[in-house]
Scaffold this motif. Structure first.
Motif, short mmCIF file in Angstrom:
data_model
loop_
_atom_site.label_atom_id
_atom_site.label_comp_id
_atom_site.label_asym_id
_atom_site.label_seq_id
_atom_site.Cartn_x
_atom_site.Cartn_y
_atom_site.Cartn_z
N LEU A 12 43.70 69.79 17.18
CA LEU A 12 45.06 69.58 16.70
C LEU A 12 45.84 70.89 16.68
O LEU A 12 47.02 70.93 17.04
CB LEU A 12 45.06 68.95 15.31
N LEU A 13 45.20 71.96 16.24
CA LEU A 13 45.86 73.26 16.22
C LEU A 13 46.23 73.72 17.63
O LEU A 13 47.33 74.25 17.85
CB LEU A 13 44.98 74.30 15.54
N ASN A 14 45.32 73.52 18.57
CA ASN A 14 45.61 73.90 19.96
C ASN A 14 46.76 73.07 20.53
O ASN A 14 47.61 73.60 21.24
CB ASN A 14 44.36 73.74 20.82
N GLN A 15 46.78 71.78 20.22
CA GLN A 15 47.85 70.93 20.71
C GLN A 15 49.18 71.35 20.09
O GLN A 15 50.21 71.40 20.78
CB GLN A 15 47.56 69.47 20.38
N ALA A 16 49.17 71.68 18.81
CA ALA A 16 50.40 72.14 18.13
C ALA A 16 50.90 73.43 18.75
O ALA A 16 52.11 73.61 18.95
CB ALA A 16 50.14 72.33 16.64
N GLY A 18 50.46 74.47 21.86
CA GLY A 18 51.04 74.15 23.17
C GLY A 18 52.42 73.50 23.04
O GLY A 18 53.35 73.83 23.78
N MET A 19 52.56 72.61 22.06
CA MET A 19 53.86 71.96 21.84
C MET A 19 54.91 72.98 21.40
O MET A 19 56.06 72.93 21.84
CB MET A 19 53.72 70.86 20.79
N ASP A 71 60.82 68.76 18.75
CA ASP A 71 59.46 69.04 19.21
C ASP A 71 58.81 70.14 18.37
O ASP A 71 57.61 70.09 18.09
CB ASP A 71 59.45 69.44 20.69
N LEU A 72 59.59 71.14 17.98
CA LEU A 72 59.05 72.20 17.12
C LEU A 72 58.63 71.65 15.76
O LEU A 72 57.59 72.02 15.23
CB LEU A 72 60.09 73.31 16.92
N LEU A 73 59.44 70.76 15.21
CA LEU A 73 59.08 70.14 13.93
C LEU A 73 57.81 69.30 14.06
O LEU A 73 56.95 69.29 13.18
CB LEU A 73 60.23 69.31 13.39
N GLN A 74 57.68 68.60 15.18
CA GLN A 74 56.48 67.81 15.41
C GLN A 74 55.27 68.72 15.56
O GLN A 74 54.19 68.41 15.04
CB GLN A 74 56.66 66.94 16.66
N ALA A 75 55.43 69.84 16.23
CA ALA A 75 54.33 70.80 16.36
C ALA A 75 53.93 71.33 14.99
O ALA A 75 52.74 71.53 14.71
CB ALA A 75 54.74 71.95 17.28
N LYS A 76 54.90 71.55 14.12
CA LYS A 76 54.60 72.02 12.75
C LYS A 76 53.74 70.99 12.02
O LYS A 76 52.77 71.35 11.35
CB LYS A 76 55.90 72.27 12.01
N LEU A 77 54.10 69.71 12.16
CA LEU A 77 53.33 68.66 11.49
C LEU A 77 51.91 68.56 12.06
O LEU A 77 50.94 68.36 11.32
CB LEU A 77 54.05 67.32 11.62
N TYR A 78 51.77 68.71 13.37
CA TYR A 78 50.44 68.70 13.98
C TYR A 78 49.63 69.88 13.46
O TYR A 78 48.43 69.75 13.20
CB TYR A 78 50.54 68.78 15.51
N ASN A 79 50.27 71.02 13.32
CA ASN A 79 49.59 72.20 12.83
C ASN A 79 49.10 71.97 11.40
O ASN A 79 47.95 72.28 11.07
CB ASN A 79 50.54 73.40 12.89
N GLN A 80 49.97 71.42 10.55
CA GLN A 80 49.58 71.14 9.17
C GLN A 80 48.43 70.13 9.12
O GLN A 80 47.51 70.28 8.31
CB GLN A 80 50.78 70.61 8.38
N ALA A 81 48.48 69.12 9.97
CA ALA A 81 47.41 68.12 10.01
C ALA A 81 46.09 68.77 10.43
O ALA A 81 45.03 68.49 9.84
CB ALA A 81 47.77 66.99 10.96
#
Length: 101
Positions: A12-16, A18-19, A71-81
């Motif tokens: 998830l961190l890696n995907q965040a 990249g996003m 997309d940046l906000l979505q990446a932030k949420l993925y990072n938190q997850a």
């Protein structure tokens, strides 16, 4: 084969990451000035010509910074997850190790 929640968190961190990189690139590209006209010899005081179809396509293909910000906000949420998954995995492992037999 061991399946670890830690591995899922790292994915998830890696995907965040990249996003976030992709969104930052889109924001950067959108902030660049428009390409100069293809006809540099045209007089500056001439009436504003209609853009050619190629120029219209180029303008429509420019990334929109609003979508990139989302997309940046979505990446932030993925990072938190991802961080939460790793923290819970570590807590679970610690609880299992502290269990007395």
């Amino acid at each position: 084969m061991t399946i670890s929640a830690h591995h899922s968190g790292v994915q998830l961190l890696n995907q965040a990451q990249g996003m976030a990189n992709s969104a930052a690139r889109k924001i950067h590209d959108a902030s660049l000035p428009a390409a100069p006209s293809e006809n540099p010899g045209a007089p500056a005081n001439a009436a504003t010509p209609q853009p050619s179809p190629a120029e219209q396509r180029a303008a429509s293909q420019r990334p929109e910074p609003v979508n990139a910000a989302v997309d940046l906000l979505q990446a932030k949420l993925y990072n938190q997850a991802g961080v939460n998954v790793i923290q819970r995995s570590n807590e679970m492992t610690g609880t299992l190790l502290n269990t007395k037999v």
